[in-house]
Design an enzyme around this catalytic site. Sequence first.
Site, PDB file in Angstrom:
ATOM      1  N   GLY A 145       0.823  -1.201   0.000  1.00  0.00           N
ATOM      2  CA  GLY A 145       0.000   0.000   0.000  1.00  0.00           C
ATOM      3  C   GLY A 145       0.857   1.252   0.000  1.00  0.00           C
TER       4      GLY A 145
ATOM      5  N   GLY B 290      -5.610   0.798   9.545  1.00  0.00           N
ATOM      6  CA  GLY B 290      -4.866   0.012  10.514  1.00  0.00           C
ATOM      7  C   GLY B 290      -5.497  -1.349  10.687  1.00  0.00           C
TER       8      GLY B 290
ATOM      9  N   ASP C   6       1.351   1.655   9.465  1.00  0.00           N
ATOM     10  CA  ASP C   6       0.974   1.023  10.733  1.00  0.00           C
ATOM     11  C   ASP C   6       2.126   0.960  11.731  1.00  0.00           C
ATOM     12  OD1 ASP C   6      -1.644   0.560  10.025  1.00  0.00           O
ATOM     13  OD2 ASP C   6      -1.258  -1.441   9.236  1.00  0.00           O
TER      14      ASP C   6
ATOM     15  N   ASP D 126       6.814  -5.704   5.627  1.00  0.00           N
ATOM     16  CA  ASP D 126       7.492  -6.977   5.884  1.00  0.00           C
ATOM     17  C   ASP D 126       7.296  -7.959   4.729  1.00  0.00           C
ATOM     18  OD1 ASP D 126       5.104  -9.006   7.139  1.00  0.00           O
ATOM     19  OD2 ASP D 126       4.732  -6.860   7.283  1.00  0.00           O
TER      20      ASP D 126
ATOM     21  N   TYR E 206      -7.048   7.103   2.781  1.00  0.00           N
ATOM     22  CA  TYR E 206      -6.400   7.468   1.519  1.00  0.00           C
ATOM     23  C   TYR E 206      -5.835   8.882   1.565  1.00  0.00           C
ATOM     24  CZ  TYR E 206      -8.518   3.207  -0.243  1.00  0.00           C
ATOM     25  OH  TYR E 206      -8.870   1.893  -0.427  1.00  0.00           O
ATOM     26  N   PHE E 207      -6.515   9.770   2.287  1.00  0.00           N
ATOM     27  CA  PHE E 207      -6.005  11.129   2.478  1.00  0.00           C
ATOM     28  C   PHE E 207      -4.661  11.081   3.196  1.00  0.00           C
ATOM     29  CE2 PHE E 207      -5.535  14.919   5.127  1.00  0.00           C
ATOM     30  CZ  PHE E 207      -5.803  15.949   4.242  1.00  0.00           C
TER      31      PHE E 207
ATOM     32  N   ARG F  73      -2.453   8.395   3.706  1.00  0.00           N
ATOM     33  CA  ARG F  73      -1.337   7.609   3.175  1.00  0.00           C
ATOM     34  C   ARG F  73      -0.757   8.180   1.885  1.00  0.00           C
ATOM     35  NH1 ARG F  73      -3.383   1.892   0.568  1.00  0.00           N
ATOM     36  NH2 ARG F  73      -4.022   2.713  -1.463  1.00  0.00           N
TER      37      ARG F  73
END
EC number: 2.7.1.90
Length: 410
Positions: free
Chosen positions: A12, A195, A151, A121, A323-324, A326
């Site tokens: 993401g 999250g 996160d 990861d 979305y705002f 990230r």
Amino acid sequence: MVKTVALLTAGGLAPCLSSAVGGLIERYTEMSPETNIILYLNGYKGLLLGEKVLVTPAMRLQAHVLHTVGGSCIGNSRVKMANVADCVKRGLVKEGQDPRQVAADQLIKDGVDVLHTIGGDDTNTAAADLAAYLKAHGYTLRVIGLPKTIDNDIVPVRQSLGAMTAAEQASRFFQNVVAEQTANPRVLLVHEVMGRSCGYLTAQAADYYRAQLAHREFAPELGHTRERYDIHAVYVPEMTIDLKAEAARLRAVMERVGCVNIFLSEGAGINDIVAEMTAKGETVPRDPFGHVKIDLINPGAWFGKQFGGMVGADKVLVQKSGYFSRSAPANAEDLRLIKGMVDLAVDCALRGEAGLIGHDEERNGVLRAIEFERVKGAKAFNIDHPWFTHLLNEIGQPKGAKVSVAHGDE
């Protein structure tokens, strides 16, 4: 000598990807200008399909611009190479092909000595597995990862890239949206924060929001009170929620203040939603990694439906900041973190080292190349952090018991 390096971003979005790409280009230009730099487009999809760009001198001169850019300038995708059926379905490999072999052949064809992966990861351990696969077939590839996730849930990395900016942006989002509680009487306003299985972003955003609230001026005689703009509850996956007790507490807030404002991690209560869908015989949507597609099952709406009547709300409004948050460019704190990690990543590449760059919580917080075999996801947010305990005390919310959460997403 490192002749050719390749970069890719995956998973993401987070407010660090473009800056990290720009930083790596700048650092190689400074330390090893003769090194060729390949950019694989759209993450592992580009690697599998051979879609790439060779960085030109003109592009090197423009690299600094990327520190002001959100998203990923070279594109992202969610690809799990171990999920062969999904790779075939999406046209990334042909029937009968092993995605690892296809990726390995492309890296060999391109003469890549070092692969820089910018992701969570899953992204970085997949790259490490690919390096091991190549080694078993007689080709040496060093992988140097950069830890990206909003996160902040990568073990043993103290602070992942982009998480601080995302929390700041989630706070900024709510600074506007909170005024919606004035649009109707008795509004239950739910701020749904990204999250999947980690409450860091929700908790940090709430803390940032209340910090700026302390410096705002109010006009209580005109109805502009701090209580109406404050947060009344924070719910994260790592902490149990006693719905009945919380409903009673928040109903009292509704009667006293006239609204209720909640910060809700989208992963809080997700198990209850999945269990309910399964019991009804409904299909739970999942991505190629097997993770529940949270955006399709709408936790905020489910929570609002459960809670609205219990707190006596006339209107329930759910607003999502994910979305705002990230997609923002990195803030000053993250830019400093990116610079330190990028510089070390290139230094490690030129020294012949490999690993995931980060401040190693199991090695006294030293910034180093962390061994890939020690890297994993699902680092839980610690609800016993003094600042989080203080936040709950300030808003009058009893701390719930700790909850073990399942593996998260990038």
